[in-house]
Design a protein around this motif. Structure first.
Motif, PDB file in Angstrom:
ATOM      1  N   SER A   1      27.664   6.361  -9.437  1.00  0.00           N
ATOM      2  CA  SER A   1      28.643   7.051  -8.590  1.00  0.00           C
ATOM      3  C   SER A   1      29.931   7.255  -9.373  1.00  0.00           C
ATOM      4  O   SER A   1      30.407   6.339 -10.043  1.00  0.00           O
ATOM      5  CB  SER A   1      28.951   6.230  -7.335  1.00  0.00           C
ATOM      6  OG  SER A   1      27.833   6.115  -6.509  1.00  0.00           O
ATOM      7  N   LEU A   2      30.503   8.449  -9.265  1.00  0.00           N
ATOM      8  CA  LEU A   2      31.825   8.720  -9.815  1.00  0.00           C
ATOM      9  C   LEU A   2      32.778   8.826  -8.619  1.00  0.00           C
ATOM     10  O   LEU A   2      32.611   9.693  -7.754  1.00  0.00           O
ATOM     11  CB  LEU A   2      31.827  10.023 -10.615  1.00  0.00           C
ATOM     12  CG  LEU A   2      30.861  10.104 -11.807  1.00  0.00           C
ATOM     13  CD1 LEU A   2      31.054  11.423 -12.548  1.00  0.00           C
ATOM     14  CD2 LEU A   2      31.044   8.937 -12.750  1.00  0.00           C
ATOM     15  N   MET A   3      33.759   7.930  -8.565  1.00  0.00           N
ATOM     16  CA  MET A   3      34.689   7.907  -7.442  1.00  0.00           C
ATOM     17  C   MET A   3      35.418   9.251  -7.336  1.00  0.00           C
ATOM     18  O   MET A   3      35.966   9.761  -8.319  1.00  0.00           O
ATOM     19  CB  MET A   3      35.696   6.781  -7.623  1.00  0.00           C
ATOM     20  CG  MET A   3      35.066   5.399  -7.697  1.00  0.00           C
ATOM     21  SD  MET A   3      34.456   4.821  -6.108  1.00  0.00           S
ATOM     22  CE  MET A   3      35.982   4.520  -5.233  1.00  0.00           C
ATOM     23  N   ARG A   4      35.425   9.820  -6.150  1.00  0.00           N
ATOM     24  CA  ARG A   4      35.949  11.175  -5.984  1.00  0.00           C
ATOM     25  C   ARG A   4      37.463  11.264  -6.208  1.00  0.00           C
ATOM     26  O   ARG A   4      37.989  12.335  -6.519  1.00  0.00           O
ATOM     27  CB  ARG A   4      35.604  11.717  -4.609  1.00  0.00           C
ATOM     28  CG  ARG A   4      36.256  10.983  -3.449  1.00  0.00           C
ATOM     29  CD  ARG A   4      35.880  11.613  -2.129  1.00  0.00           C
ATOM     30  NE  ARG A   4      36.668  11.054  -1.038  1.00  0.00           N
ATOM     31  CZ  ARG A   4      36.656  11.558   0.203  1.00  0.00           C
ATOM     32  NH1 ARG A   4      35.916  12.604   0.478  1.00  0.00           N
ATOM     33  NH2 ARG A   4      37.388  11.011   1.135  1.00  0.00           N
ATOM     34  N   ASP A   5      38.187  10.140  -6.041  1.00  0.00           N
ATOM     35  CA  ASP A   5      39.635  10.142  -6.246  1.00  0.00           C
ATOM     36  C   ASP A   5      40.032   9.779  -7.674  1.00  0.00           C
ATOM     37  O   ASP A   5      41.213   9.556  -7.950  1.00  0.00           O
ATOM     38  CB  ASP A   5      40.307   9.173  -5.277  1.00  0.00           C
ATOM     39  CG  ASP A   5      40.245   9.673  -3.835  1.00  0.00           C
ATOM     40  OD1 ASP A   5      40.103  10.889  -3.634  1.00  0.00           O
ATOM     41  OD2 ASP A   5      40.330   8.835  -2.905  1.00  0.00           O
ATOM     42  N   MET A   6      39.062   9.747  -8.575  1.00  0.00           N
ATOM     43  CA  MET A   6      39.354   9.421  -9.968  1.00  0.00           C
ATOM     44  C   MET A   6      40.147  10.572 -10.602  1.00  0.00           C
ATOM     45  O   MET A   6      39.743  11.729 -10.528  1.00  0.00           O
ATOM     46  CB  MET A   6      38.037   9.177 -10.723  1.00  0.00           C
ATOM     47  CG  MET A   6      38.201   8.644 -12.113  1.00  0.00           C
ATOM     48  SD  MET A   6      36.665   7.884 -12.722  1.00  0.00           S
ATOM     49  CE  MET A   6      35.432   9.126 -12.321  1.00  0.00           C
ATOM     50  N   TYR A   7      41.266  10.237 -11.217  1.00  0.00           N
ATOM     51  CA  TYR A   7      42.171  11.236 -11.803  1.00  0.00           C
ATOM     52  C   TYR A   7      41.771  11.478 -13.257  1.00  0.00           C
ATOM     53  O   TYR A   7      41.852  10.588 -14.102  1.00  0.00           O
ATOM     54  CB  TYR A   7      43.611  10.720 -11.724  1.00  0.00           C
ATOM     55  CG  TYR A   7      44.670  11.737 -12.075  1.00  0.00           C
ATOM     56  CD1 TYR A   7      45.040  12.728 -11.172  1.00  0.00           C
ATOM     57  CD2 TYR A   7      45.324  11.683 -13.303  1.00  0.00           C
ATOM     58  CE1 TYR A   7      46.034  13.652 -11.484  1.00  0.00           C
ATOM     59  CE2 TYR A   7      46.314  12.601 -13.616  1.00  0.00           C
ATOM     60  CZ  TYR A   7      46.673  13.585 -12.707  1.00  0.00           C
ATOM     61  OH  TYR A   7      47.656  14.496 -13.022  1.00  0.00           O
TER      62      TYR A   7
ATOM     63  N   PRO B   1      35.093   4.461 -11.711  1.00  0.00           N
ATOM     64  CA  PRO B   1      35.450   3.433 -12.687  1.00  0.00           C
ATOM     65  C   PRO B   1      34.939   2.057 -12.285  1.00  0.00           C
ATOM     66  O   PRO B   1      34.825   1.752 -11.097  1.00  0.00           O
ATOM     67  CB  PRO B   1      36.979   3.476 -12.698  1.00  0.00           C
ATOM     68  CG  PRO B   1      37.346   3.952 -11.319  1.00  0.00           C
ATOM     69  CD  PRO B   1      36.270   4.924 -10.938  1.00  0.00           C
ATOM     70  N   ALA B   2      34.649   1.240 -13.303  1.00  0.00           N
ATOM     71  CA  ALA B   2      34.184  -0.119 -13.056  1.00  0.00           C
ATOM     72  C   ALA B   2      35.360  -0.994 -12.639  1.00  0.00           C
ATOM     73  O   ALA B   2      36.525  -0.657 -12.879  1.00  0.00           O
ATOM     74  CB  ALA B   2      33.527  -0.669 -14.329  1.00  0.00           C
ATOM     75  N   ASP B   3      35.051  -2.106 -12.024  1.00  0.00           N
ATOM     76  CA  ASP B   3      36.106  -3.031 -11.582  1.00  0.00           C
ATOM     77  C   ASP B   3      36.994  -3.448 -12.753  1.00  0.00           C
ATOM     78  O   ASP B   3      36.502  -3.778 -13.835  1.00  0.00           O
ATOM     79  CB  ASP B   3      35.473  -4.292 -10.966  1.00  0.00           C
ATOM     80  CG  ASP B   3      34.809  -4.010  -9.630  1.00  0.00           C
ATOM     81  OD1 ASP B   3      35.109  -2.963  -9.032  1.00  0.00           O
ATOM     82  OD2 ASP B   3      33.977  -4.832  -9.205  1.00  0.00           O
TER      83      ASP B   3
ATOM     84  N   PRO C   1      41.543   6.030 -14.394  1.00  0.00           N
ATOM     85  CA  PRO C   1      40.612   5.172 -15.122  1.00  0.00           C
ATOM     86  C   PRO C   1      40.980   4.999 -16.591  1.00  0.00           C
ATOM     87  O   PRO C   1      41.648   5.852 -17.187  1.00  0.00           O
ATOM     88  CB  PRO C   1      39.290   5.938 -15.003  1.00  0.00           C
ATOM     89  CG  PRO C   1      39.718   7.380 -15.006  1.00  0.00           C
ATOM     90  CD  PRO C   1      41.040   7.412 -14.262  1.00  0.00           C
ATOM     91  N   ASP C   2      40.549   3.889 -17.149  1.00  0.00           N
ATOM     92  CA  ASP C   2      40.573   3.703 -18.600  1.00  0.00           C
ATOM     93  C   ASP C   2      39.337   4.436 -19.105  1.00  0.00           C
ATOM     94  O   ASP C   2      38.226   3.899 -19.074  1.00  0.00           O
ATOM     95  CB  ASP C   2      40.506   2.205 -18.937  1.00  0.00           C
ATOM     96  CG  ASP C   2      40.526   1.931 -20.435  1.00  0.00           C
ATOM     97  OD1 ASP C   2      40.090   2.808 -21.213  1.00  0.00           O
ATOM     98  OD2 ASP C   2      40.941   0.826 -20.835  1.00  0.00           O
ATOM     99  N   ILE C   3      39.518   5.678 -19.523  1.00  0.00           N
ATOM    100  CA  ILE C   3      38.393   6.537 -19.877  1.00  0.00           C
ATOM    101  C   ILE C   3      37.524   5.925 -20.979  1.00  0.00           C
ATOM    102  O   ILE C   3      36.285   5.897 -20.882  1.00  0.00           O
ATOM    103  CB  ILE C   3      38.885   7.940 -20.314  1.00  0.00           C
ATOM    104  CG1 ILE C   3      39.435   8.703 -19.107  1.00  0.00           C
ATOM    105  CG2 ILE C   3      37.752   8.733 -20.959  1.00  0.00           C
ATOM    106  CD1 ILE C   3      38.389   9.106 -18.089  1.00  0.00           C
ATOM    107  N   LYS C   4      38.163   5.432 -22.041  1.00  0.00           N
ATOM    108  CA  LYS C   4      37.404   4.885 -23.170  1.00  0.00           C
ATOM    109  C   LYS C   4      36.525   3.710 -22.752  1.00  0.00           C
ATOM    110  O   LYS C   4      35.334   3.654 -23.092  1.00  0.00           O
ATOM    111  CB  LYS C   4      38.359   4.451 -24.285  1.00  0.00           C
ATOM    112  CG  LYS C   4      37.655   3.985 -25.546  1.00  0.00           C
ATOM    113  CD  LYS C   4      38.660   3.650 -26.644  1.00  0.00           C
ATOM    114  CE  LYS C   4      37.940   3.174 -27.910  1.00  0.00           C
ATOM    115  NZ  LYS C   4      38.921   2.846 -28.999  1.00  0.00           N
ATOM    116  N   ALA C   5      37.101   2.768 -22.005  1.00  0.00           N
ATOM    117  CA  ALA C   5      36.353   1.578 -21.584  1.00  0.00           C
ATOM    118  C   ALA C   5      35.239   1.929 -20.602  1.00  0.00           C
ATOM    119  O   ALA C   5      34.115   1.419 -20.695  1.00  0.00           O
ATOM    120  CB  ALA C   5      37.304   0.560 -20.970  1.00  0.00           C
TER     121      ALA C   5
END
Length: 332
Positions: free
Chosen positions: A115-121, A285-287, A303-307
């Motif tokens: 799942s990709l969180m829909r509110d992810m910027y 994003p993961a926890d 999100p921390d894109i790289k991680a």
């Protein structure tokens, strides 16, 4: 004399086995052709063939894990974007209320969903950075896929999209779906008065999939959506390979996809052979790998894109030890 009879008996058995094999192959071919014909009503929309238009880079960065290859040289993992659209009218543009990456893993013989969180910027190609679910509204499936690929280094080339009405009809076609409803979810589902495992109709499943104001908000909401997919997968698989073409053909008129009829049948037949009982799940994003922020008046997850990209690649492309060993042995 005994040797002669023994040889004749062996020949008779061989002919018998050949006939059985021929019948099995004919049945499989018949099912494939039957299923192919039934898919005439599917809504197919082609995507650009150019990888650049879909945000796919020619080669992964040196720090990224290299995707395993099968003996035929094709990718061992097929990634497909699944979009749940917040619309009632198929002619209107909409955001992708649900974004899931379905990964069909040929090596591990399993389905993985993320799942990709829909509110992810995130960065949206050609647009100002925004919530990831707006990409579909800005440029349909093409831009939504390009956004996912460019941010997370993936190779998605196909998608399946369904809106609320389509999902409702799909579930009703399946005769409903058994889901385990929690106490605090009851008020959010129309017509449900008790908790526990129970059969929900199409409208109730849609209500369940959209719950976000109780529990762990949108995080638990994505978990519910993956749970629905898992239950659907188990129900379809339990019907057996003989009923697969009819079942799939009954569901597909309610979806929009870039997959051709041949590709759909090939994927269905492949997945039907997987040993896995259910679907393996992940979330981005993961926890601990995002920040809650307010950007341009919007509350978003940064999100921390790289991680997150690293964890996502590990989840999608990881080969289980026993499978890796069998791959090594078969290559010698």
């Amino acid at each position: 004399y005994n040797i002669t009879e023994y040889i004749k008996s062996g020949v008779r058995k061989l002919k018998k086995y050949k006939i059985i094999i021929a019948i099995v192959l004919a049945l499989i071919l018949g099912l494939f052709i039957y299923g192919y014909i039934l898919l005439d009503s599917i809504n197919i929309k082609e995507l650009p063939e150019n990888d650049e238009d879909l945000g796919i880079t020619p080669t992964p960065a040196p720090t990224e894990p290299v995707q395993e290859k099968s003996e035929s040289g094709t990718a061992a993992v097929t990634n497909i974007a699944l979009f749940g659209l917040d619309r009632r009218n198929p002619d209107e543009s909409s955001r992708s209320d649900t974004i899931i990456i379905a990964s069909l893993d040929k090596i591990n013989e399993m389905i993985k969903v993320t799942s990709l969180m829909r509110d992810m910027y995130v960065a949206i190609p050609g647009k100002q950075s925004n919530r990831i679910n707006t990409a579909y509204a800005f440029g349909g499936a093409t831009l939504a896929i390009k956004t996912i690929n460019s941010n997370f280094g993936l190779d998605i080339r196909d998608y399946v999209a369904v809106d609320f009405l389509g999902l409702e009809k799909m579930i009703d076609k399946m005769g409903g779906l058994e889901l385990n409803v929690k106490d605090y979810e009851i008020p959010e589902i129309n017509g449900v008065s008790k908790s526990g495992l129970q059969k929900l109709n199409g409208k109730q499943v849609v209500d369940y999939a959209r719950i976000r104001h109780v529990g762990d908000a949108d995080f638990e909401r994505t978990q519910r959506q993956r749970y629905i997919l898992d239950c659907l997968y188990k129900k379809i698989k339990s019907q057996g390979i003989a009923k697969l073409p009819r079942t799939i053909s009954a569901l597909l008129p309610y979806v929009e996809t870039s997959l051709s009829k041949t590709e759909i049948m090939e994927l269905v037949m492949e997945v039907s052979q997987y040993d896995a009982e259910g679907i393996t799940q992940f979330r981005v994003p993961a926890d601990g790998l995002f920040e809650n922020k307010k950007v341009r008046g919007m509350y978003v997850l940064v999100p921390d894109i790289k991680a997150n990209k690293k964890l996502l690649h590990q989840f999608i492309y990881e080969i289980k030890e026993e499978k890796a060993a069998s791959q090594y042995i078969s290559s010698y």
